[in-house]
Design a protein around this motif. Structure first.
Motif, PDB file in Angstrom:
ATOM      1  N   SER B  53      -5.364  12.828 -16.151  1.00 54.26           N
ATOM      2  CA  SER B  53      -6.236  12.606 -17.305  1.00 54.26           C
ATOM      3  C   SER B  53      -6.052  11.180 -17.832  1.00 54.26           C
ATOM      4  N   LEU B  54      -7.015  10.737 -18.613  1.00 54.58           N
ATOM      5  CA  LEU B  54      -6.978   9.381 -19.176  1.00 54.58           C
ATOM      6  C   LEU B  54      -6.589   9.453 -20.655  1.00 54.58           C
ATOM      7  N   PRO B  55      -5.908   8.453 -21.191  1.00 55.13           N
ATOM      8  CA  PRO B  55      -5.487   7.221 -20.519  1.00 55.13           C
ATOM      9  C   PRO B  55      -4.269   7.455 -19.620  1.00 55.13           C
ATOM     10  N   TYR B  56      -4.138   6.564 -18.649  1.00 55.77           N
ATOM     11  CA  TYR B  56      -2.993   6.626 -17.748  1.00 55.77           C
ATOM     12  C   TYR B  56      -2.450   5.207 -17.536  1.00 55.77           C
ATOM     13  N   ALA B  57      -1.153   5.067 -17.718  1.00 56.47           N
ATOM     14  CA  ALA B  57      -0.535   3.750 -17.558  1.00 56.47           C
ATOM     15  C   ALA B  57       0.112   3.646 -16.190  1.00 56.47           C
ATOM     16  N   MET B  58      -0.273   2.624 -15.433  1.00 61.75           N
ATOM     17  CA  MET B  58       0.364   2.428 -14.127  1.00 61.75           C
ATOM     18  C   MET B  58       1.134   1.110 -14.124  1.00 61.75           C
ATOM     19  N   THR B  59       2.214   1.121 -13.383  1.00 62.25           N
ATOM     20  CA  THR B  59       3.097  -0.034 -13.340  1.00 62.25           C
ATOM     21  C   THR B  59       3.139  -0.599 -11.923  1.00 62.25           C
ATOM     22  N   ILE B  60       3.086  -1.906 -11.850  1.00 60.29           N
ATOM     23  CA  ILE B  60       3.203  -2.576 -10.544  1.00 60.29           C
ATOM     24  C   ILE B  60       4.456  -3.436 -10.588  1.00 60.29           C
ATOM     25  N   THR B  61       5.323  -3.232  -9.631  1.00 60.99           N
ATOM     26  CA  THR B  61       6.587  -3.981  -9.623  1.00 60.99           C
ATOM     27  C   THR B  61       6.753  -4.725  -8.305  1.00 60.99           C
ATOM     28  N   ASN B  62       6.806  -6.045  -8.400  1.00 57.07           N
ATOM     29  CA  ASN B  62       7.066  -6.908  -7.238  1.00 57.07           C
ATOM     30  C   ASN B  62       6.172  -6.581  -6.035  1.00 57.07           C
ATOM     31  N   LEU B  63       4.892  -6.601  -6.267  1.00 61.20           N
ATOM     32  CA  LEU B  63       3.927  -6.409  -5.179  1.00 61.20           C
ATOM     33  C   LEU B  63       3.924  -7.667  -4.309  1.00 61.20           C
ATOM     34  N   THR B  64       4.296  -7.510  -3.074  1.00 65.35           N
ATOM     35  CA  THR B  64       4.488  -8.674  -2.205  1.00 65.35           C
ATOM     36  C   THR B  64       3.164  -9.271  -1.726  1.00 65.35           C
ATOM     37  N   GLU B  65       3.237 -10.495  -1.234  1.00 62.55           N
ATOM     38  CA  GLU B  65       2.053 -11.217  -0.799  1.00 62.55           C
ATOM     39  C   GLU B  65       1.352 -10.471   0.335  1.00 62.55           C
ATOM     40  N   GLN B  66       0.029 -10.510   0.287  1.00 63.07           N
ATOM     41  CA  GLN B  66      -0.810  -9.895   1.329  1.00 63.07           C
ATOM     42  C   GLN B  66      -0.554  -8.388   1.467  1.00 63.07           C
ATOM     43  N   HIS B  67      -0.085  -7.801   0.388  1.00 60.48           N
ATOM     44  CA  HIS B  67       0.089  -6.353   0.358  1.00 60.48           C
ATOM     45  C   HIS B  67      -0.695  -5.779  -0.816  1.00 60.48           C
ATOM     46  N   SER B  68      -0.867  -4.483  -0.752  1.00 60.72           N
ATOM     47  CA  SER B  68      -1.585  -3.832  -1.839  1.00 60.72           C
ATOM     48  C   SER B  68      -0.934  -2.506  -2.169  1.00 60.72           C
ATOM     49  N   THR B  69      -1.296  -1.982  -3.318  1.00 56.78           N
ATOM     50  CA  THR B  69      -0.790  -0.674  -3.703  1.00 56.78           C
ATOM     51  C   THR B  69      -1.924   0.123  -4.337  1.00 56.78           C
ATOM     52  N   TYR B  70      -1.944   1.409  -4.028  1.00 56.16           N
ATOM     53  CA  TYR B  70      -2.949   2.286  -4.622  1.00 56.16           C
ATOM     54  C   TYR B  70      -2.445   2.830  -5.945  1.00 56.16           C
ATOM     55  N   SER B  71      -3.375   3.185  -6.812  1.00 52.64           N
ATOM     56  CA  SER B  71      -2.976   3.960  -7.987  1.00 52.64           C
ATOM     57  C   SER B  71      -2.465   5.313  -7.494  1.00 52.64           C
ATOM     58  N   ARG B  72      -1.524   5.874  -8.246  1.00 50.28           N
ATOM     59  CA  ARG B  72      -0.898   7.107  -7.786  1.00 50.28           C
ATOM     60  C   ARG B  72      -1.846   8.307  -7.908  1.00 50.28           C
ATOM     61  N   TYR B  73      -2.814   8.179  -8.831  1.00 48.47           N
ATOM     62  CA  TYR B  73      -3.743   9.279  -9.079  1.00 48.47           C
ATOM     63  C   TYR B  73      -5.180   8.769  -8.988  1.00 48.47           C
TER      64      TYR B  73
END
Lengths: 153, 167
Positions: B53-73
């Motif tokens: 449900s919203l709102p949802y807070a997502m945290t990104i920690t040290n995302l490396t170059e040329q990489h990506s991360t999906y939201s968990r939900y």
């Protein structure tokens, strides 16, 4: 000799092309994946589903408060009525997961059949959809079609 | 002899025309995005499989170059037919003063094509971002992928971190 070689090569090319077409047809994807949700209960209808073909539910669904999805299936044979039984597989998919997470198979029914099934242990916050595969016959052209409805609740 | 060569060439041409049809059958790889983004490797290799449900807070920690991360939900846009992201992004890793570039992509569940995207260039310090993705389907669900667009030099780690709330 040259003409024979030419003829042989032509036949070879035609056979290879034909094989490619047949291979492609047999590996055709089922209908498109559902992109939106729908509340339950919802009834999906299937008409003239060819042998060796599948169809996805038009929508995806949240499980009920018991973390399950119940389906009431009513199927009947269509197309070539040659006494050959129909075989249908119902697969359950979860959003974000490529492979089906559960399935059950209805083996060898003739005429029509009705049954119920419950998919249990589902995730309350996730969504699920179905695919109905007609496994009857050995090829897509066997004419062993399947009609029916699936009520999801 | 020329006819035979012509026939063989025709055969190769016809077969090559058939190949893409097979390739589309297995085109489910989340990495397979066309253009420059094909170099991006998902950091969180799996797409989200449940909603939040919203709102949802997502945290990104040290995302490396040329990489990506999906939201968990994945998220429902609700009656506003929109999803808003709001928060901060900042450079992490090596403090070399080089700006970080981030792209936030919006996906619809079951659809590997990018629905929309929002690019933030020139992040040299903690930077506030806010963006609304509009025109979404109320009955559908959406998720995000965050790409670190920086290249990776051998002498520095140009990571990105952040905290983003989905509203």
């Amino acid at each position: 000799m040259k003409k024979n070689t030419l003829l042989l090569l032509t036949i070879l090319i035609l056979v290879v092309c034909l094989c490619c077409v047949i291979f492609h047809i047999h590996n055709s994807s089922p209908s498109a994946l559902p992109l939106s949700s729908h509340q339950t209960p919802y009834t999906m209808a299937v008409e003239n589903l060819s042998s060796k073909s599948g169809v996805y539910s038009e929508y995806y669904f949240a499980p009920n408060e018991n973390e399950e999805l119940q389906i009431s299936v009513s199927l009947r044979e269509n197309g070539t009525i040659d006494g050959a039984p129909r075989k249908v597989k119902i697969l359950l998919f979860q959003i974000g997961v490529d492979d089906n997470i559960d399935s059950f198979t209805i083996n060898d029914f003739s005429g029509s059949t009705q049954l119920s099934h419950t998919f249990t242990g589902l995730e309350a916050n996730s969504h699920y959809f179905l695919r109905l595969d007609n496994l009857s016959g050995s090829t897509r052209f066997s004419g062993r079609l399947v009609d029916g409805t699936i009520e999801i609740s | 002899m020329k006819k035979i060569i012509a026939l063989v060439l025709s055969c190769i041409f016809i077969l090559s025309m058939s190949l893409p049809a097979y390739a589309t059958e297995s085109a489910t790889d989340i990495v397979g995005i066309s253009g420059n983004e094909s170099a991006i490797v998902p950091f969180a290799a799996t797409k989200p499989t449940s909603s939040h449900s919203l709102p949802y807070a997502m945290t990104i920690t040290n995302l490396t170059e040329q990489h990506s991360t999906y939201s968990r939900y994945y998220f429902a846009p609700g009656s506003t037919e929109s999803l808003t992201i709001s928060g901060n992004l900042w450079p992490s890793g090596t403090e070399d003063g080089v700006a970080r570039n981030v792209k936030i992509l919006l996906f619809q569940v079951q659809n590997d094509n990018i629905i929309d995207s929002y690019t933030v260039n020139g992040i040299t310090e903690k930077q506030f971002i806010a963006h609304t993705f509009t025109g979404l389907d109320t009955d559908s669900h959406y998720y995000f992928r965050i790409d670190n667009m920086n290249s990776h030099p051998p002498y520095a780690n140009r990571y990105v971190s952040g905290s983003i709330t989905v509203i």
